[in-house]
Design a protein around this motif. Structure first.
Motif, PDB file in Angstrom:
ATOM      1  N   GLU A   1      18.948 -39.816 -45.090  1.00 11.88           N
ATOM      2  CA  GLU A   1      19.830 -39.355 -44.019  1.00 11.88           C
ATOM      3  C   GLU A   1      20.545 -38.064 -44.408  1.00 11.88           C
ATOM      4  O   GLU A   1      20.618 -37.124 -43.619  1.00 11.88           O
ATOM      5  N   HIS A   2      21.069 -38.028 -45.627  1.00 11.47           N
ATOM      6  CA  HIS A   2      21.789 -36.834 -46.071  1.00 11.47           C
ATOM      7  C   HIS A   2      20.853 -35.634 -46.234  1.00 11.47           C
ATOM      8  O   HIS A   2      21.223 -34.508 -45.887  1.00 11.47           O
ATOM      9  N   ASN A   3      19.655 -35.868 -46.743  1.00 16.32           N
ATOM     10  CA  ASN A   3      18.689 -34.774 -46.858  1.00 16.32           C
ATOM     11  C   ASN A   3      18.315 -34.228 -45.485  1.00 16.32           C
ATOM     12  O   ASN A   3      18.209 -33.014 -45.301  1.00 16.32           O
TER      13      ASN A   3
ATOM     14  N   SER B   1      21.803 -52.022 -52.690  1.00 17.06           N
ATOM     15  CA  SER B   1      20.393 -52.070 -53.079  1.00 17.06           C
ATOM     16  C   SER B   1      19.798 -50.672 -53.188  1.00 17.06           C
ATOM     17  O   SER B   1      20.348 -49.711 -52.656  1.00 17.06           O
ATOM     18  N   GLN B   2      18.676 -50.603 -53.859  1.00 19.14           N
ATOM     19  CA  GLN B   2      17.952 -49.334 -53.956  1.00 19.14           C
ATOM     20  C   GLN B   2      17.479 -48.890 -52.576  1.00 19.14           C
ATOM     21  O   GLN B   2      17.474 -47.700 -52.271  1.00 19.14           O
ATOM     22  N   GLU B   3      17.089 -49.844 -51.738  1.00 17.72           N
ATOM     23  CA  GLU B   3      16.623 -49.514 -50.396  1.00 17.72           C
ATOM     24  C   GLU B   3      17.732 -48.862 -49.577  1.00 17.72           C
ATOM     25  O   GLU B   3      17.496 -47.868 -48.883  1.00 17.72           O
ATOM     26  N   ALA B   4      18.933 -49.424 -49.658  1.00 15.15           N
ATOM     27  CA  ALA B   4      20.065 -48.854 -48.920  1.00 15.15           C
ATOM     28  C   ALA B   4      20.372 -47.443 -49.406  1.00 15.15           C
ATOM     29  O   ALA B   4      20.663 -46.550 -48.602  1.00 15.15           O
ATOM     30  N   LEU B   5      20.284 -47.235 -50.718  1.00 15.35           N
ATOM     31  CA  LEU B   5      20.518 -45.895 -51.250  1.00 15.35           C
ATOM     32  C   LEU B   5      19.418 -44.930 -50.821  1.00 15.35           C
ATOM     33  O   LEU B   5      19.693 -43.774 -50.511  1.00 15.35           O
ATOM     34  N   ALA B   6      18.168 -45.401 -50.783  1.00 11.52           N
ATOM     35  CA  ALA B   6      17.064 -44.539 -50.343  1.00 11.52           C
ATOM     36  C   ALA B   6      17.278 -44.082 -48.900  1.00 11.52           C
ATOM     37  O   ALA B   6      17.071 -42.909 -48.572  1.00 11.52           O
ATOM     38  N   VAL B   7      17.733 -44.993 -48.046  1.00 11.18           N
ATOM     39  CA  VAL B   7      18.004 -44.639 -46.644  1.00 11.18           C
ATOM     40  C   VAL B   7      19.149 -43.622 -46.569  1.00 11.18           C
ATOM     41  O   VAL B   7      19.063 -42.624 -45.842  1.00 11.18           O
ATOM     42  N   ALA B   8      20.207 -43.844 -47.334  1.00  7.69           N
ATOM     43  CA  ALA B   8      21.344 -42.915 -47.331  1.00  7.69           C
ATOM     44  C   ALA B   8      20.919 -41.529 -47.825  1.00  7.69           C
ATOM     45  O   ALA B   8      21.327 -40.513 -47.259  1.00  7.69           O
ATOM     46  N   ILE B   9      20.112 -41.490 -48.870  1.00  9.59           N
ATOM     47  CA  ILE B   9      19.624 -40.210 -49.402  1.00  9.59           C
ATOM     48  C   ILE B   9      18.796 -39.487 -48.346  1.00  9.59           C
ATOM     49  O   ILE B   9      18.972 -38.286 -48.106  1.00  9.59           O
TER      50      ILE B   9
END
Length: 109
Positions: A53-55, A43-51
């Motif tokens: 975290e990495h930032n 999902s977009q939400e999961a990707l937003a969380v991953a982004i």
């Protein structure tokens, strides 16, 4: 976003149309003990969380690098210009000059 050559990065990001997921394959280690890890985002939400975290991790790593550089300069007397050259040399796989030589200005035999 700037993209780097795929050969330079230890991961590959693809879209799996069948599952509708973004798939990340991450390579760890060097042969023969090299392993791969597969991570999926559905999902977009999961990707937003991953982004995020990495930032955040990148921000903390950059801050730590700056503090370590200051410590090397202030407490160990490192020359800031030579220290920066040594750090760049460590990122260059073609570099053959020892880091100590760069840091201290020693000539190669």
């Amino acid at each position: 976003m700037p993209e780097q050559d795929a050969d330079e990065l230890p991961f590959d990001v693809r879209f799996d149309a069948g599952s509708g997921e973004v798939v990340v394959m991450i390579t760890y280690g060097n042969p023969p003990r090299q392993t791969m890890r597969r991570k999926t985002y559905a999902s977009q939400e999961a990707l937003a969380v991953a982004i995020a975290e990495h930032n955040h991790e990148a921000f903390l790593q950059a801050r730590l690098a700056n503090v370590l550089a200051s410590a090397a300069i202030n407490h160990l007397g490192a020359d800031p210009v030579r220290l920066q050259k040594a750090v760049r040399a460590l990122s260059d796989p073609t570099n053959t000059v020892p880091v100590g030589s760069i840091l201290r200005g020693e000539r190669q035999p």
